[in-house]
Design a protein around this motif. Structure first.
Motif, PDB file in Angstrom:
ATOM      1  N   GLU A  90      24.317  -2.938  36.637  1.00 40.27           N
ATOM      2  CA  GLU A  90      23.593  -3.118  37.899  1.00 40.27           C
ATOM      3  C   GLU A  90      24.481  -2.798  39.095  1.00 40.27           C
TER       4      GLU A  90
ATOM      5  N   LYS B 247      31.704  -3.793  30.026  1.00 38.61           N
ATOM      6  CA  LYS B 247      30.376  -4.279  30.384  1.00 38.61           C
ATOM      7  C   LYS B 247      29.355  -3.163  30.500  1.00 38.61           C
ATOM      8  N   SER B 248      29.816  -1.934  30.741  1.00 39.28           N
ATOM      9  CA  SER B 248      28.873  -0.821  30.829  1.00 39.28           C
ATOM     10  C   SER B 248      29.483   0.441  30.240  1.00 39.28           C
TER      11      SER B 248
ATOM     12  N   GLN C 211      29.405  -4.384  35.773  1.00 41.10           N
ATOM     13  CA  GLN C 211      28.037  -4.493  35.272  1.00 41.10           C
ATOM     14  C   GLN C 211      27.256  -3.215  35.554  1.00 41.10           C
TER      15      GLN C 211
ATOM     16  N   SER D  48      24.221  -0.946  29.281  1.00 45.53           N
ATOM     17  CA  SER D  48      25.003  -2.126  28.948  1.00 45.53           C
ATOM     18  C   SER D  48      25.712  -1.904  27.616  1.00 45.53           C
TER      19      SER D  48
END
Length: 89
Positions: A70, A52-53, A68, A23
């Protein structure tokens, strides 16, 4: 055979070269991004969106993505087939 993973907006990365996906919210991640800009090893694949990442590769490149971690992990593990392509080496 190398596999390419969509990291957003049509940008691809070779999954064989990924070391980690983290992150971008933490202070260490922000320091690494700053260091990457200084060393000219940063690749911005966010298309102007919020980062975001952060993806680290084995050849010491730092890649920024607007997705993200994830979402990228799911694509890395093969849980999302859209946008993932195989390519011959």
């Amino acid at each position: 055979m190398a596999k390419l993973m969509n990291i957003g907006f049509g940008n691809m990365v070779n999954t064989d070269k990924i070391v980690s996906i983290i992150s971008s919210d933490s202070a260490p991640a922000k320091r690494m991004i700053s260091h990457g800009k200084e060393q000219e090893i940063l690749i911005d694949a966010t298309q102007g969106r919020r980062t975001k990442s952060v993806i680290f590769t084995e050849n010491n490149k730092i890649i920024l993505s607007a997705l993200q971690p994830e979402t990228l992990a799911g694509r890395f593990n093969g849980n999302a087939s859209e946008g993932d392509y195989d390519t011959k080496e």
